[in-house]
Design a protein around this motif. Structure first.
Motif, PDB file in Angstrom:
ATOM      1  N   LEU A 107       8.235  -6.345 -12.136  1.00 21.23           N
ATOM      2  CA  LEU A 107       7.304  -6.328 -11.005  1.00 21.23           C
ATOM      3  C   LEU A 107       7.441  -5.081 -10.129  1.00 21.23           C
ATOM      4  CD1 LEU A 107       5.089  -7.721  -9.438  1.00 21.23           C
ATOM      5  CD2 LEU A 107       6.825  -9.059  -8.235  1.00 21.23           C
ATOM      6  N   GLN A 108       8.674  -4.731  -9.729  1.00 14.70           N
ATOM      7  CA  GLN A 108       8.848  -3.612  -8.808  1.00 14.70           C
ATOM      8  C   GLN A 108       8.372  -2.296  -9.417  1.00 14.70           C
ATOM      9  OE1 GLN A 108       9.634  -3.445  -5.543  1.00 14.70           O
ATOM     10  NE2 GLN A 108       9.491  -5.684  -5.633  1.00 14.70           N
ATOM     11  N   ASN A 109       8.675  -2.082 -10.681  1.00 16.09           N
ATOM     12  CA  ASN A 109       8.221  -0.843 -11.314  1.00 16.09           C
ATOM     13  C   ASN A 109       6.709  -0.834 -11.482  1.00 16.09           C
ATOM     14  OD1 ASN A 109       8.915   1.735 -12.491  1.00 16.09           O
ATOM     15  ND2 ASN A 109       8.333   0.872 -14.470  1.00 16.09           N
ATOM     16  N   PHE A 110       6.121  -2.008 -11.742  1.00 17.18           N
ATOM     17  CA  PHE A 110       4.670  -2.123 -11.856  1.00 17.18           C
ATOM     18  C   PHE A 110       4.017  -1.659 -10.552  1.00 17.18           C
ATOM     19  CE2 PHE A 110       0.640  -3.366 -13.129  1.00 17.18           C
ATOM     20  CZ  PHE A 110       0.625  -4.055 -14.332  1.00 17.18           C
TER      21      PHE A 110
ATOM     22  N   THR B  28       0.871  -1.173   0.000  1.00 18.69           N
ATOM     23  CA  THR B  28       0.000   0.000   0.000  1.00 18.69           C
ATOM     24  C   THR B  28       0.915   1.232   0.000  1.00 18.69           C
ATOM     25  OG1 THR B  28      -0.107   0.271   2.419  1.00 18.69           O
ATOM     26  CG2 THR B  28      -1.703  -1.252   1.405  1.00 18.69           C
ATOM     27  N   ARG B  29       0.334   2.406   0.015  1.00 22.58           N
ATOM     28  CA  ARG B  29       1.156   3.614   0.102  1.00 22.58           C
ATOM     29  C   ARG B  29       1.845   3.727   1.453  1.00 22.58           C
ATOM     30  NH1 ARG B  29      -2.114   8.438  -3.174  1.00 22.58           N
ATOM     31  NH2 ARG B  29      -1.593   7.632  -5.270  1.00 22.58           N
ATOM     32  N   ASN B  30       1.369   2.967   2.444  1.00 25.01           N
ATOM     33  CA  ASN B  30       2.042   2.940   3.747  1.00 25.01           C
ATOM     34  C   ASN B  30       3.254   2.020   3.734  1.00 25.01           C
ATOM     35  OD1 ASN B  30       0.184   4.711   4.911  1.00 25.01           O
ATOM     36  ND2 ASN B  30      -1.187   3.040   5.544  1.00 25.01           N
ATOM     37  N   ASN B  31       3.281   1.053   2.814  1.00 28.07           N
ATOM     38  CA  ASN B  31       4.434   0.151   2.664  1.00 28.07           C
ATOM     39  C   ASN B  31       4.671  -0.113   1.173  1.00 28.07           C
ATOM     40  OD1 ASN B  31       1.898  -1.463   2.860  1.00 28.07           O
ATOM     41  ND2 ASN B  31       3.275  -3.207   2.567  1.00 28.07           N
ATOM     42  N   PRO B  32       5.120   0.924   0.434  1.00 29.01           N
ATOM     43  CA  PRO B  32       5.218   0.804  -1.012  1.00 29.01           C
ATOM     44  C   PRO B  32       6.367  -0.055  -1.519  1.00 29.01           C
ATOM     45  CG  PRO B  32       6.054   2.934  -0.310  1.00 29.01           C
ATOM     46  CD  PRO B  32       5.482   2.280   0.905  1.00 29.01           C
ATOM     47  N   SER B  33       7.389  -0.253  -0.705  1.00 32.82           N
ATOM     48  CA  SER B  33       8.572  -0.972  -1.191  1.00 32.82           C
ATOM     49  C   SER B  33       8.882  -2.240  -0.415  1.00 32.82           C
ATOM     50  CB  SER B  33       9.793  -0.043  -1.156  1.00 32.82           C
ATOM     51  OG  SER B  33      10.008   0.461   0.148  1.00 32.82           O
ATOM     52  N   CYS B  34       8.192  -2.469   0.663  1.00 34.38           N
ATOM     53  CA  CYS B  34       8.454  -3.662   1.482  1.00 34.38           C
ATOM     54  C   CYS B  34       7.140  -4.397   1.720  1.00 34.38           C
ATOM     55  CB  CYS B  34       9.080  -3.261   2.812  1.00 34.38           C
ATOM     56  SG  CYS B  34       9.594  -4.671   3.826  1.00 34.38           S
TER      57      CYS B  34
ATOM     58  N   LEU C 164       0.863   2.421  -7.465  1.00 36.28           N
ATOM     59  CA  LEU C 164       0.645   3.160  -6.227  1.00 36.28           C
ATOM     60  C   LEU C 164       0.828   4.659  -6.421  1.00 36.28           C
ATOM     61  CD1 LEU C 164       2.349   0.712  -3.708  1.00 36.28           C
ATOM     62  CD2 LEU C 164      -0.096   1.224  -3.901  1.00 36.28           C
ATOM     63  N   ASN C 165       1.654   5.055  -7.381  1.00 39.22           N
ATOM     64  CA  ASN C 165       1.783   6.483  -7.699  1.00 39.22           C
ATOM     65  C   ASN C 165       0.508   7.016  -8.346  1.00 39.22           C
ATOM     66  OD1 ASN C 165       4.352   6.767  -6.684  1.00 39.22           O
ATOM     67  ND2 ASN C 165       5.378   6.572  -8.668  1.00 39.22           N
ATOM     68  N   HIS C 166      -0.140   6.165  -9.107  1.00 45.23           N
ATOM     69  CA  HIS C 166      -1.329   6.594  -9.848  1.00 45.23           C
ATOM     70  C   HIS C 166      -2.562   6.672  -8.959  1.00 45.23           C
ATOM     71  CE1 HIS C 166      -3.850   7.096 -13.411  1.00 45.23           C
ATOM     72  NE2 HIS C 166      -4.684   6.230 -12.882  1.00 45.23           N
ATOM     73  N   GLU C 167      -2.687   5.736  -8.027  1.00 41.47           N
ATOM     74  CA  GLU C 167      -3.909   5.672  -7.230  1.00 41.47           C
ATOM     75  C   GLU C 167      -3.617   5.050  -5.866  1.00 41.47           C
ATOM     76  OE1 GLU C 167      -8.510   3.938  -7.727  1.00 41.47           O
ATOM     77  OE2 GLU C 167      -7.077   3.814  -9.384  1.00 41.47           O
ATOM     78  N   ASP C 168      -4.367   5.469  -4.869  1.00 36.98           N
ATOM     79  CA  ASP C 168      -4.226   4.927  -3.520  1.00 36.98           C
ATOM     80  C   ASP C 168      -4.958   3.585  -3.453  1.00 36.98           C
ATOM     81  OD1 ASP C 168      -3.734   4.546  -0.869  1.00 36.98           O
ATOM     82  OD2 ASP C 168      -4.953   6.218  -0.151  1.00 36.98           O
TER      83      ASP C 168
ATOM     84  N   THR D  22      -8.682  -2.947  -4.844  1.00 36.63           N
ATOM     85  CA  THR D  22      -7.583  -3.893  -4.636  1.00 36.63           C
ATOM     86  C   THR D  22      -7.147  -4.451  -5.984  1.00 36.63           C
ATOM     87  OG1 THR D  22      -8.392  -4.520  -2.437  1.00 36.63           O
ATOM     88  CG2 THR D  22      -6.864  -6.034  -3.525  1.00 36.63           C
ATOM     89  N   VAL D  23      -5.881  -4.250  -6.324  1.00 36.36           N
ATOM     90  CA  VAL D  23      -5.313  -4.793  -7.551  1.00 36.36           C
ATOM     91  C   VAL D  23      -4.518  -6.046  -7.215  1.00 36.36           C
ATOM     92  CG1 VAL D  23      -3.711  -4.401  -9.456  1.00 36.36           C
ATOM     93  CG2 VAL D  23      -5.238  -2.567  -8.722  1.00 36.36           C
ATOM     94  N   TRP D  24      -4.825  -7.124  -7.895  1.00 36.87           N
ATOM     95  CA  TRP D  24      -4.115  -8.391  -7.733  1.00 36.87           C
ATOM     96  C   TRP D  24      -3.213  -8.582  -8.950  1.00 36.87           C
ATOM     97  CZ3 TRP D  24      -5.718 -12.025  -3.730  1.00 36.87           C
ATOM     98  CH2 TRP D  24      -6.827 -11.592  -2.980  1.00 36.87           C
ATOM     99  N   ILE D  25      -1.918  -8.764  -8.732  1.00 35.12           N
ATOM    100  CA  ILE D  25      -0.972  -8.993  -9.826  1.00 35.12           C
ATOM    101  C   ILE D  25      -0.549 -10.459  -9.803  1.00 35.12           C
ATOM    102  CG2 ILE D  25       1.253  -8.357 -10.827  1.00 35.12           C
ATOM    103  CD1 ILE D  25       1.015  -5.672  -9.412  1.00 35.12           C
ATOM    104  N   ILE D  26      -0.755 -11.139 -10.935  1.00 37.07           N
ATOM    105  CA  ILE D  26      -0.444 -12.577 -10.999  1.00 37.07           C
ATOM    106  C   ILE D  26       0.521 -12.831 -12.151  1.00 37.07           C
ATOM    107  CG2 ILE D  26      -1.402 -14.908 -11.092  1.00 37.07           C
ATOM    108  CD1 ILE D  26      -4.062 -13.809 -10.246  1.00 37.07           C
ATOM    109  N   HIS D  27       1.701 -13.332 -11.819  1.00 35.43           N
ATOM    110  CA  HIS D  27       2.716 -13.593 -12.839  1.00 35.43           C
ATOM    111  C   HIS D  27       2.388 -14.877 -13.606  1.00 35.43           C
ATOM    112  CE1 HIS D  27       4.596 -16.917 -10.594  1.00 35.43           C
ATOM    113  NE2 HIS D  27       4.449 -16.184  -9.501  1.00 35.43           N
ATOM    114  N   GLY D  28       3.193 -15.161 -14.610  1.00 36.24           N
ATOM    115  CA  GLY D  28       2.974 -16.334 -15.447  1.00 36.24           C
ATOM    116  C   GLY D  28       4.013 -17.413 -15.239  1.00 36.24           C
TER     117      GLY D  28
END
Length: 349
Positions: free
Chosen positions: A53-56, A9-15, A61-65, A36-42
């Motif tokens: 993944l990290q840039n995604f 979340t924006r409270n923990n954007p990198s960890c 999170l920069n675009h929306e809370d 809630t956005v769910w990201i699922i790899h292949g």
């Protein structure tokens, strides 16, 4: 399957933090009223973490809370036997269904869930949607996997009935991706085939195999990172698109032509209405450049020749960008006897 749900979340954007605590208690940073956005790899034959993944996470999170949940099913995706990974996706979906039910018990709503699945992850998203009878808010398929899914009925792959809105980006339909339209709207970038800027020789190594397949991910990210609008044109085929036969968007008058990426949801209502009236999926086409941010502008230049005796001619034109530099267009020509129309000219941003 040893599936791990990593929450950001924006409270923990990198960890990452675990979504659930003891006795299925909900992490305090998860806000049930937010999207809630769910990201699922292949498929991950080498077991490595996706480079994108990290840039995604950052651009989302920069675009929306948001609440962002990364679904790590690496143990099920890491195998040199692709068929084994394909069989595992139903198990992944079933496990996610259990976790989602816990979230619903905590007050979350299916309508606020947006699943973004890459390759096999797109079909995982579809199977989750089937569990909840199409009540998920949105599924975005990023070049859904083609092998073992092409030509299959809708209950064995991602389908537009799996969520209230399903948008799909195709970027490698002749390789690792699927050719068939699957969603309420299907974007075929550069015809959905070999992407510009990708290696053309097998001697380029693994990039030759996966570059076009992963381009769908980078196009979606670019829709969040830039001010570019990836305008796309409804058309029966890429050939017709290049012939200049599909440069209007009459069915989308209020909102103009659909746009690839995060903004695609703005066309949800009109796309569902089109689907209900015509029983057809909407296929749209666009061209991009080969380098980030992949952005192009389209212009229509119509020239009417008044002299019936004119047989041959030459027309040149140029456009200056904001730096005063000349941009070279790619021109798609369409001839109608004495009427000459340069229907589409594409300029890089």
């Amino acid at each position: 399957m040893d599936i791990v749900l990593m929450m950001y979340t924006r409270n923990n954007p990198s960890c990452a933090e675990p979504l659930f605590g003891q006795n299925n208690s909900l992490n305090v940073n998860f806000n049930t009223s937010k999207k809630t956005v769910w990201i699922i790899h292949g498929y991950r034959p080498m077991g490595s973490t996706p480079k994108w993944l990290q840039n995604f996470l950052k651009v989302l999170l920069n675009h929306e809370d948001l609440n962002v949940i990364v679904v790590d099913w690496n143990r099920g995706a890491t195998t040199f036997i692709y068929n084994r990974a394909v069989k595992n996706i139903r198990k992944v979906a079933a496990t996610l269904g259990t976790y989602i039910q816990i979230l619903l018990n905590h007050g979350a709503t299916l309508d606020n869930f947006h699943f973004i699945g890459m390759s096999l992850g797109a079909h995982v998203s579809g199977f989750v949607g089937k569990i909840f009878q199409g009540q998920l808010g949105r599924i975005t398929g990023l070049d859904p996997a083609g092998p073992k899914f092409s030509g299959q009925p809708c209950d064995l792959r991602l389908d537009y009935t799996d969520a209230k809105f399903v948008d799909v980006i195709h970027s490698d339909i002749n390789g690792l991706g699927i050719n068939e339209p699957l969603g309420h709207i299907d974007f075929y970038a550069n015809g959905g085939k070999k992407q510009p800027g990708c290696p053309k020789s097998i001697f380029s190594g693994i990039a030759f195999i996966k570059c076009s397949h992963q381009r769908a991910v980078y196009l979606f990210m670019a829709s969040l990172e830039t001010t570019c609008n990836f305008i796309s044109f409804p058309c029966p085929s890429y050939k017709d698109f290049h012939a200049g036969s599909c440069v209007d968007c009459d069915d989308f008058k209020e909102k103009s032509c659909p746009r690839l990426g995060y903004q695609a949801e703005l066309w949800k209502d009109v796309l569902k209405e089109r689907k209900e009236k015509r029983f057809l999926r909407t296929t749209v086409f666009l061209d991009t450049t080969g380098t980030k941010p992949f952005c192009s502008y389209y212009f229509v230049l119509s020239i009417t020749v008044l002299d019936n005796n004119m047989k041959n001619g030459c027309i040149t034109f140029k456009l200056l960008n904001q730096l005063g530099m000349v941009e070279e267009p790619r021109v798609y020509e369409h001839w109608f006897g004495i009427f000459s129309e340069l229907k589409l000219a594409m300029f890089p941003m």
